[in-house]
Design a protein around this motif. Sequence first.
Motif, PDB file in Angstrom:
ATOM      1  N   MET A   1       5.589  -0.158  25.243  1.00 53.30           N
ATOM      2  CA  MET A   1       4.227  -0.625  25.495  1.00 53.30           C
ATOM      3  C   MET A   1       3.821  -0.165  26.886  1.00 53.30           C
ATOM      4  O   MET A   1       4.518  -0.402  27.844  1.00 53.30           O
ATOM      5  CB  MET A   1       4.206  -2.146  25.416  1.00 53.30           C
ATOM      6  N   LEU A   2       2.723   0.507  26.961  1.00 57.12           N
ATOM      7  CA  LEU A   2       2.249   0.946  28.259  1.00 57.12           C
ATOM      8  C   LEU A   2       0.746   0.737  28.316  1.00 57.12           C
ATOM      9  O   LEU A   2      -0.017   1.462  27.710  1.00 57.12           O
ATOM     10  CB  LEU A   2       2.599   2.417  28.485  1.00 57.12           C
ATOM     11  N   HIS A 183       7.830   8.374  27.315  1.00 58.86           N
ATOM     12  CA  HIS A 183       8.080   6.933  27.447  1.00 58.86           C
ATOM     13  C   HIS A 183       8.095   6.294  26.056  1.00 58.86           C
ATOM     14  O   HIS A 183       9.008   5.537  25.711  1.00 58.86           O
ATOM     15  CB  HIS A 183       6.989   6.314  28.336  1.00 58.86           C
ATOM     16  N   GLU A 184       7.112   6.614  25.246  1.00 57.94           N
ATOM     17  CA  GLU A 184       7.032   6.009  23.907  1.00 57.94           C
ATOM     18  C   GLU A 184       8.140   6.552  22.998  1.00 57.94           C
ATOM     19  O   GLU A 184       8.689   5.820  22.171  1.00 57.94           O
ATOM     20  CB  GLU A 184       5.647   6.247  23.300  1.00 57.94           C
ATOM     21  N   HIS A 187      11.283   4.551  23.102  1.00 55.94           N
ATOM     22  CA  HIS A 187      11.320   3.328  22.289  1.00 55.94           C
ATOM     23  C   HIS A 187      11.692   3.643  20.832  1.00 55.94           C
ATOM     24  O   HIS A 187      12.428   2.894  20.195  1.00 55.94           O
ATOM     25  CB  HIS A 187       9.969   2.618  22.326  1.00 55.94           C
ATOM     26  N   ASP A 227       7.347  -2.856  21.495  1.00 61.92           N
ATOM     27  CA  ASP A 227       8.431  -1.914  21.792  1.00 61.92           C
ATOM     28  C   ASP A 227       9.782  -2.607  21.925  1.00 61.92           C
ATOM     29  O   ASP A 227      10.822  -1.954  21.827  1.00 61.92           O
ATOM     30  CB  ASP A 227       8.139  -1.157  23.088  1.00 61.92           C
ATOM     31  N   GLU A 319      11.852  -1.232  28.758  1.00 59.59           N
ATOM     32  CA  GLU A 319      10.784  -0.566  29.525  1.00 59.59           C
ATOM     33  C   GLU A 319      11.337   0.094  30.784  1.00 59.59           C
ATOM     34  O   GLU A 319      10.893   1.175  31.166  1.00 59.59           O
ATOM     35  CB  GLU A 319       9.675  -1.571  29.880  1.00 59.59           C
TER      36      GLU A 319
HETATM   37 ZN   LIG Z   1       6.993   1.015  26.844  1.00 61.23          ZN
END
Ligand SMILES: [Zn+2]
Length: 349
Positions: A1-2, A183-184, A187, A227, A319
């Motif tokens: 999650m961003l 980043h995603e 996950h 995530d 994260e």
């Molecule tokens: Zn994230």
Amino acid sequence: MLPAACAALLRSIGSVTRGAVLGVVGIGLVGGLIAPGAQGDDSAPAHGDGIAIGPASRIVFATVAEGRAVLEADDDFLSRLSPFDRAVRLRAAEPVSPEAFKARVGEGAAEWTAAERDRVRAAAAAVAPALVRLALPFPERVLLVKTAPGTEGDAAFTRGPAIFLPERMMRRGGDPLERLLLHELFHVLSRAAPGLRERLYAAIGFVACGAPALPPGLDARRITNPDAPTNAHCIRIEHGGRPMWAVPILFSESAIVDPATRGLFAAMRSQLLLVARPEEGPAVALLDGESVRMVDFDSAGGFFDQVGRNTRYLIHPEEILADNFVLVVLGGEIRTPAVTERLRRLLQP
Ligand SMILES: [Zn+2]
């Protein structure tokens, strides 16, 4: 999650807002707009062969129906949503039942434009060679889904084998979009490879301990991160001169959803919940009277010795690792090279 608002702080590693409130992330979206390369081709198929990112894995653009199916799937995220989770996502002042939420959640999948596909495809193609070299066990098909405005507070997020991207985070392409995708992708990898995930979590001090039950008042305003829907990993810290176990948790300061002003991230807080670890069963929250005992990340002794200082996005080991994964693949400002080195060794083929 961003979250998009945090993503705008890209590269502001170490910048601090309010303690552990979201808004302090290691990666995000900064830098000039890139001129779209090729003109969008509206005749381009939604699928195609995709982009190889591993020995048996490709990134492909999802249709709206595929995105909807992932959003409606009965996974850990849907089953763990708190009353606050459901209400805030629908901006509802009244309670939302799990059934009512599920009936609406699929509306979050939207149609790609050709120009958006071009930008995201370029970013994926730029990071793909480095990922192929790592030969990581990504799922066979990693789906890219565009989200409708307002979905998950306009954050980028993942569910199952899918990465969900809001339109506003795709406007800028290039390096920021590459970092966001990585980043995603972390996950998605972590979800697909639980054994690897446990080794990576351990590399920053987190061990599986079972999710502690929260008192009803706090549980009702718990915020679930798609995530990393469970808070089932503990870290050893020092508090009050004593070694303690702690679990990072995410919650809203207020249980009340004001549809006009309270977006998903408006009141989000994260702290370390102090827990005991019984021989049998999950961790148990330590109480001070009726209240749980929580500690800010910055006052938890030894915390940063373990997780490093490469990111301020500390709400969950997932994260912390996702931001460090970006640094392993693309480099950047690395304040604690020992952490990225440990990850690199675990990720190498
Ligand atoms: Zn994230």
